[in-house]
Scaffold this motif. Structure first.
Motif, PDB file in Angstrom:
ATOM      1  N   TRP A 132       0.981  -0.948  -0.145  1.00 44.85           N
ATOM      2  CA  TRP A 132      -0.084  -0.323   0.334  1.00 44.85           C
ATOM      3  C   TRP A 132       0.498   1.268  -0.167  1.00 44.85           C
ATOM      4  O   TRP A 132       0.689   1.865  -0.809  1.00 44.85           O
ATOM      5  N   ALA A 133       2.131   1.380   1.207  1.00 44.92           N
ATOM      6  CA  ALA A 133       3.086   2.617   0.804  1.00 44.92           C
ATOM      7  C   ALA A 133       2.958   2.751  -0.694  1.00 44.92           C
ATOM      8  O   ALA A 133       3.691   3.754  -1.668  1.00 44.92           O
ATOM      9  N   LEU A 134       4.159   1.171  -1.201  1.00 45.04           N
ATOM     10  CA  LEU A 134       4.636   1.831  -2.554  1.00 45.04           C
ATOM     11  C   LEU A 134       3.657   2.206  -3.567  1.00 45.04           C
ATOM     12  O   LEU A 134       4.265   2.831  -4.337  1.00 45.04           O
ATOM     13  N   VAL A 135       2.563   0.882  -3.406  1.00 46.76           N
ATOM     14  CA  VAL A 135       1.753   2.211  -4.645  1.00 46.76           C
ATOM     15  C   VAL A 135       0.675   2.886  -5.087  1.00 46.76           C
ATOM     16  O   VAL A 135      -0.248   3.528  -5.274  1.00 46.76           O
ATOM     17  N   GLY A 136       0.324   3.549  -3.174  1.00 45.44           N
ATOM     18  CA  GLY A 136      -0.639   4.246  -2.919  1.00 45.44           C
ATOM     19  C   GLY A 136      -2.421   3.650  -2.694  1.00 45.44           C
ATOM     20  O   GLY A 136      -2.790   4.924  -2.753  1.00 45.44           O
ATOM     21  N   ASP A 137      -2.448   2.600  -3.122  1.00 42.82           N
ATOM     22  CA  ASP A 137      -3.934   2.138  -3.635  1.00 42.82           C
ATOM     23  C   ASP A 137      -3.350   0.999  -2.779  1.00 42.82           C
ATOM     24  O   ASP A 137      -3.050  -0.487  -3.225  1.00 42.82           O
ATOM     25  N   PHE A 138      -4.536   1.429  -1.611  1.00 45.50           N
ATOM     26  CA  PHE A 138      -5.571   0.562  -0.859  1.00 45.50           C
ATOM     27  C   PHE A 138      -5.798  -0.801  -1.490  1.00 45.50           C
ATOM     28  O   PHE A 138      -5.272  -2.395  -1.369  1.00 45.50           O
ATOM     29  N   PHE A 139      -6.916  -0.797  -2.431  1.00 43.24           N
ATOM     30  CA  PHE A 139      -7.663  -1.948  -2.955  1.00 43.24           C
ATOM     31  C   PHE A 139      -6.359  -2.671  -3.847  1.00 43.24           C
ATOM     32  O   PHE A 139      -6.445  -4.578  -4.333  1.00 43.24           O
ATOM     33  N   ALA A 140      -5.523  -2.290  -4.533  1.00 38.80           N
ATOM     34  CA  ALA A 140      -4.864  -3.045  -5.341  1.00 38.80           C
ATOM     35  C   ALA A 140      -3.752  -3.960  -4.504  1.00 38.80           C
ATOM     36  O   ALA A 140      -3.617  -4.802  -4.525  1.00 38.80           O
TER      37      ALA A 140
END
Length: 169
Positions: A132-140
């Motif tokens: 989540w920290a890497l991609v900034g998208d919780f869903f992903a």
């Protein structure tokens, strides 16, 4: 349910560390190839983690870490799977898996369904937070919990069964 087993913690100076790591990396190359024959087999079955769990729990952190790092990188270089965009998250989760599995085996000193479940949930929850920290998208970042439950069950029950089968080795 618990089974007493021979569990190891091999050093980097021991040739067996590298031989076992190569064996488990080979498993982590072959198993994903089989799983990718099924539509969405990778994200659903999470095959890249299976032999890392076995390597770490049975042979310790060093064998597990070698397996955790080399498996995704070699798979990516040979087959471009996992994709470069998800490789950092998979490397983080694989490394967390190696550490938690080795720690659990060292602590419980047995093959335990509960310990293996704790390992899987730990690396997935902490790994998803990193993702989540890497991609900034919780869903992903939560994809493994949305799609990968079958893979986590394979890790849990299949990992337990395989560890039991090789318990006395």
């Amino acid at each position: 349910m618990e089974t007493t087993a021979k569990l190891y913690s091999l050093n980097y100076s021991n040739i067996k560390t590298y031989l076992f790591a190569l064996l488990f990396v080979a498993g982590n190359i072959a198993f994903p190839q089989l799983c990718h024959l099924i539509p969405a087999g990778g994200p659903t079955l999470l095959p890249i983690y299976f032999f890392t769990l076995i390597a770490s729990y049975k042979y310790g952190f060093r064998v597990g870490l070698l397996t955790a790092i080399l498996s995704p990188i070699i798979n990516h270089l040979l087959f471009t799977m996992p994709a470069a965009s998800v490789l950092p998250a998979i490397l983080i989760k694989s490394s967390l898996l190696a550490g938690t599995a080795a720690l659990a085996a060292r602590y419980v000193k047995k093959i335990s369904l509960l310990a293996i479940l704790a390992v899987i949930l730990s690396y997935q929850i902490v790994g998803s937070a990193f993702e989540w920290a890497l991609v900034g998208d919780f869903f992903a970042a939560a994809q493994d919990f949305r799609m990968g439950i079958p893979g986590m069950l394979i890790q849990w029950f299949g990992g337990y069964a395989l560890l039991k089968a090789i318990a006395k080795l």
